[in-house]
Design a protein around this motif. Sequence first.
Motif: not given
Lengths: 125, 371
Positions: A31-43
């Motif tokens: 649904q999103l299509g081509d993913v160009v950026f992901v912000e993941v949480p800090e440990k």
Amino acid sequence: MSDLKYTKEHEWLRIEGDVGTCGITDYAQDQLGDVVFVEVPEKGLSVEQNGDIAVVESVKAASEIYAPVAGEVVEGNAALADTPDLVNSDPLGAGWFFKIRIADASQLDGLMDEAAYKEYVESLG
Amino acid sequence: MVSESGALGRTPLYDLHVELGAKMVPFAGYDMPVQYPAGILSEHKHTRAAAGLFDVSHMGQVSLRGDDPAAALESLVPGDIAGLEDGRMRYTQFTNDAGGILDDLMVTRRGDHLFLVVNAGCKEDDIAHLRAALAGRCEVETHDDRALIALQGPEAAAVLTRLAGAGVVTMPFMAAADVAVDGVDCFVTRSGYTGEDGYEISCPGEASDGLARRLLAEAEVEPIGLGARDSLRLEAGLCLYGHDIDTTTTPIEAALLWSIGKRRREEGGFPGDAVIQAQIRDGAPRRRVGIQPEGRAPAREHAAVHIPGGAAIGEVTSGGFGPSVGRPVAMGYVETAHAKAGTALELTVRGKALPAEVAKLPFQPQRYYRG
């Protein structure tokens, strides 16, 4: 695959002991299509259930990712910084977002199993 | 065509889009393809590498006829239309009395009349505006029965030559000609909205499906949706009406002074001329600029623009990921004092400060055929 749980926001959670690995489903990445950026949480980040925990951006739009359960982040997937397209190519594998130490295992009961999620996706048409 | 009931309109290529597996979305009252199975990234890159076919039939095609349609149109736009030679095309804007932009458009002189292409979302208002303002001077004819197909990319000329003869190769950028394409009488301009070489082909609606299929049968050509159309034009630094320009922005603020000829700057004679001439003379309070976010996080429309650690000085009007430049790109307005390329900025993205700087436009070099 019986340890996989799903949310209505199209996240999956793979449970191993008291740690869950979380990502987005194949339906969600399609649904999103081509993913160009992901912000993941800090440990070490502590989150409530359904709290904002990550962001995924496709060419089209930005989407928030919510914590499927409350807990403390054990690890974010550092590989997504340079290769966000892993979310498209391997959403249930190398495209995982973060690992979370599950604070309250009873919250897992509110999540869908594979069969229920499949039915849910079909109901979306 | 848009129906009165509020149902979505369909272009003559609707069935083809569905057959090609397009994801259809509502856009300006039409059910339009946002992407095909290849996806936006790949469609974008294909257009820059080979040739992309776009259905832009939702846009308005209009003829203006009268004793002197150029002089008449000049009363509504700041562009030099009287100076437009036969078979040449020019970009301009409909302005209002405050110097704001009602729409942007392409104008071609075609023998005894002018041919206009206006935005889908504005076309009904534009046509009403033309009819009211030019009553008694011009006849305004709409071409709802025609389709518009854009063929864009470095291989566009080679592809079109196969179907339309060698004449299309030497047409310079912003030239127009009546051309038979695969036996269909078309009106072809060398223009587009991607920053690449290419053509826009106006053809009878009933012939458009066959023509589009014929073009798609060429090895270089893939269908391209609105998603990639947006990322292509953003990399090319081109404005999208309703986002980068609207009734609250003047052509000077929008960095479109280049589209106002010398004579028009001096003489005025268009709506909002006093405001626009004053801004040409004294400068505008703000200016549209390219914005380069640092890192990989895209900044989207409406993100606030600040001086680093300081006051708000503007807003992002278009932003996203630039597939060809391989990084996020944006455009927006900043106070003129901060509009110089290289000026440090800060964008507010999801409540966090994101470092950025003013960038020269376009992000992707334009590759028009200048002859």
